[in-house]
Motif scaffolding. Sequence first.
Motif, PDB file in Angstrom:
ATOM      1  N   ALA A 140       0.836  -1.210   0.000  1.00 58.50           N
ATOM      2  CA  ALA A 140       0.000   0.000   0.000  1.00 58.50           C
ATOM      3  C   ALA A 140       0.865   1.252   0.000  1.00 58.50           C
ATOM      4  N   PHE A 141       1.975   1.222   0.739  1.00 58.11           N
ATOM      5  CA  PHE A 141       2.876   2.370   0.771  1.00 58.11           C
ATOM      6  C   PHE A 141       3.474   2.610  -0.610  1.00 58.11           C
ATOM      7  N   ILE A 142       3.952   1.563  -1.244  1.00 56.13           N
ATOM      8  CA  ILE A 142       4.538   1.679  -2.582  1.00 56.13           C
ATOM      9  C   ILE A 142       3.498   2.169  -3.589  1.00 56.13           C
ATOM     10  N   ASP A 143       2.290   1.629  -3.489  1.00 57.52           N
ATOM     11  CA  ASP A 143       1.232   2.032  -4.422  1.00 57.52           C
ATOM     12  C   ASP A 143       0.864   3.506  -4.262  1.00 57.52           C
ATOM     13  N   SER A 144       0.917   4.016  -3.027  1.00 58.89           N
ATOM     14  CA  SER A 144       0.496   5.396  -2.804  1.00 58.89           C
ATOM     15  C   SER A 144       1.598   6.402  -3.134  1.00 58.89           C
ATOM     16  N   LEU A 145       2.857   6.004  -3.048  1.00 58.25           N
ATOM     17  CA  LEU A 145       3.974   6.901  -3.350  1.00 58.25           C
ATOM     18  C   LEU A 145       4.995   6.182  -4.230  1.00 58.25           C
ATOM     19  N   PRO A 146       4.662   6.021  -5.504  1.00 58.43           N
ATOM     20  CA  PRO A 146       5.589   5.344  -6.418  1.00 58.43           C
ATOM     21  C   PRO A 146       6.696   6.284  -6.896  1.00 58.43           C
ATOM     22  N   PHE A 147       7.828   5.704  -7.255  1.00 59.34           N
ATOM     23  CA  PHE A 147       8.900   6.474  -7.874  1.00 59.34           C
ATOM     24  C   PHE A 147       8.711   6.489  -9.385  1.00 59.34           C
ATOM     25  N   ARG A 148       9.055   7.602  -9.994  1.00 63.51           N
ATOM     26  CA  ARG A 148       8.945   7.736 -11.447  1.00 63.51           C
ATOM     27  C   ARG A 148       9.879   6.771 -12.185  1.00 63.51           C
ATOM     28  N   ASP A 149      11.081   6.619 -11.676  1.00 66.63           N
ATOM     29  CA  ASP A 149      12.098   5.799 -12.324  1.00 66.63           C
ATOM     30  C   ASP A 149      11.871   4.330 -11.970  1.00 66.63           C
ATOM     31  N   PRO A 150      11.572   3.493 -12.965  1.00 68.08           N
ATOM     32  CA  PRO A 150      11.329   2.076 -12.687  1.00 68.08           C
ATOM     33  C   PRO A 150      12.512   1.380 -12.017  1.00 68.08           C
ATOM     34  N   ALA A 151      13.725   1.837 -12.283  1.00 68.69           N
ATOM     35  CA  ALA A 151      14.904   1.217 -11.660  1.00 68.69           C
ATOM     36  C   ALA A 151      14.926   1.487 -10.150  1.00 68.69           C
ATOM     37  N   VAL A 152      14.541   2.688  -9.748  1.00 65.74           N
ATOM     38  CA  VAL A 152      14.488   3.011  -8.321  1.00 65.74           C
ATOM     39  C   VAL A 152      13.360   2.228  -7.670  1.00 65.74           C
ATOM     40  N   GLU A 153      12.234   2.150  -8.355  1.00 65.81           N
ATOM     41  CA  GLU A 153      11.089   1.397  -7.835  1.00 65.81           C
ATOM     42  C   GLU A 153      11.450  -0.077  -7.669  1.00 65.81           C
ATOM     43  N   LYS A 154      12.130  -0.642  -8.640  1.00 68.14           N
ATOM     44  CA  LYS A 154      12.550  -2.054  -8.573  1.00 68.14           C
ATOM     45  C   LYS A 154      13.540  -2.266  -7.439  1.00 68.14           C
ATOM     46  N   ARG A 155      14.463  -1.351  -7.296  1.00 67.63           N
ATOM     47  CA  ARG A 155      15.463  -1.441  -6.218  1.00 67.63           C
ATOM     48  C   ARG A 155      14.771  -1.474  -4.859  1.00 67.63           C
ATOM     49  N   ARG A 156      13.800  -0.566  -4.657  1.00 65.89           N
ATOM     50  CA  ARG A 156      13.068  -0.530  -3.385  1.00 65.89           C
ATOM     51  C   ARG A 156      12.322  -1.841  -3.162  1.00 65.89           C
ATOM     52  N   ALA A 157      11.594  -2.301  -4.178  1.00 66.41           N
ATOM     53  CA  ALA A 157      10.816  -3.530  -4.037  1.00 66.41           C
ATOM     54  C   ALA A 157      11.721  -4.736  -3.786  1.00 66.41           C
ATOM     55  N   ASP A 158      12.841  -4.816  -4.486  1.00 60.37           N
ATOM     56  CA  ASP A 158      13.772  -5.940  -4.297  1.00 60.37           C
ATOM     57  C   ASP A 158      14.304  -5.977  -2.864  1.00 60.37           C
ATOM     58  N   LEU A 159      14.640  -4.813  -2.320  1.00 58.66           N
ATOM     59  CA  LEU A 159      15.147  -4.771  -0.945  1.00 58.66           C
ATOM     60  C   LEU A 159      14.066  -5.176   0.053  1.00 58.66           C
ATOM     61  N   LEU A 160      12.843  -4.737  -0.177  1.00 61.97           N
ATOM     62  CA  LEU A 160      11.752  -5.128   0.723  1.00 61.97           C
ATOM     63  C   LEU A 160      11.450  -6.619   0.608  1.00 61.97           C
ATOM     64  N   ARG A 161      11.611  -7.172  -0.572  1.00 64.77           N
ATOM     65  CA  ARG A 161      11.463  -8.631  -0.731  1.00 64.77           C
ATOM     66  C   ARG A 161      12.544  -9.385   0.042  1.00 64.77           C
ATOM     67  N   LYS A 162      13.768  -8.864   0.007  1.00 64.39           N
ATOM     68  CA  LYS A 162      14.884  -9.501   0.715  1.00 64.39           C
ATOM     69  C   LYS A 162      14.615  -9.674   2.206  1.00 64.39           C
ATOM     70  N   VAL A 163      13.896  -8.732   2.779  1.00 62.87           N
ATOM     71  CA  VAL A 163      13.607  -8.800   4.209  1.00 62.87           C
ATOM     72  C   VAL A 163      12.225  -9.389   4.497  1.00 62.87           C
ATOM     73  N   GLY A 164      11.530  -9.852   3.467  1.00 67.17           N
ATOM     74  CA  GLY A 164      10.249 -10.505   3.643  1.00 67.17           C
ATOM     75  C   GLY A 164       9.049  -9.584   3.782  1.00 67.17           C
ATOM     76  N   MET A 165       9.186  -8.336   3.349  1.00 68.06           N
ATOM     77  CA  MET A 165       8.072  -7.398   3.479  1.00 68.06           C
ATOM     78  C   MET A 165       7.199  -7.308   2.232  1.00 68.06           C
TER      79      MET A 165
END
Length: 167
Positions: A140-165
């Motif tokens: 929900a946080f990512i959906d409400s405040l997305p980054f314009r740059d897909p690479a930054v968005e992917k980086r954030r999502a990948d890190l959150l996946r690494k920690v199980g979020m």
Amino acid sequence: QGLSARSLIEISKHNFDGALKLAMKALSLANSDANTIALAGITLRYCCEPGMSIQYTRKAMRLCPIYPTWYPYGIAICHWILGNLGEAFENIEEAIRIDPDLSINYLVLILLYAESGQMELAKDCVAKLYKADPGFSSQAFIDSLPFRDPAVEKRRADLLRKVGMLA
């Protein structure tokens, strides 16, 4: 402040060009209104203009020397985007000193620890985040405040996946 607030609504709708236009107009009119300037800085951050966001957020901090936690929080995210992890850590630690109970401060620490390979510390911060906000949803946080740059968005999502979020 209305223009800056509207720019954030446009971010949530993935209308980055419209958001940026509103933020820049707000900045042109808000010579000394710290919150308007800082709100526009949020838009600049999610439009992936971290240098400009830092510049304007620092201006807001000068105008309002007793500032809220979301000012250094925003600067921390910008430094994370830029890969300046040391600066990011310094700013998020300041944000936590201002408000140790704000869950999204720990979200930034999670990103920083995960990116720097400190997974145990990242997982400790996951526990702190959920203690502060048991209903927190990364998606929900990512959906409400997305980054314009897909690479930054992917980086954030990948890190959150690494920690199980994120799934």
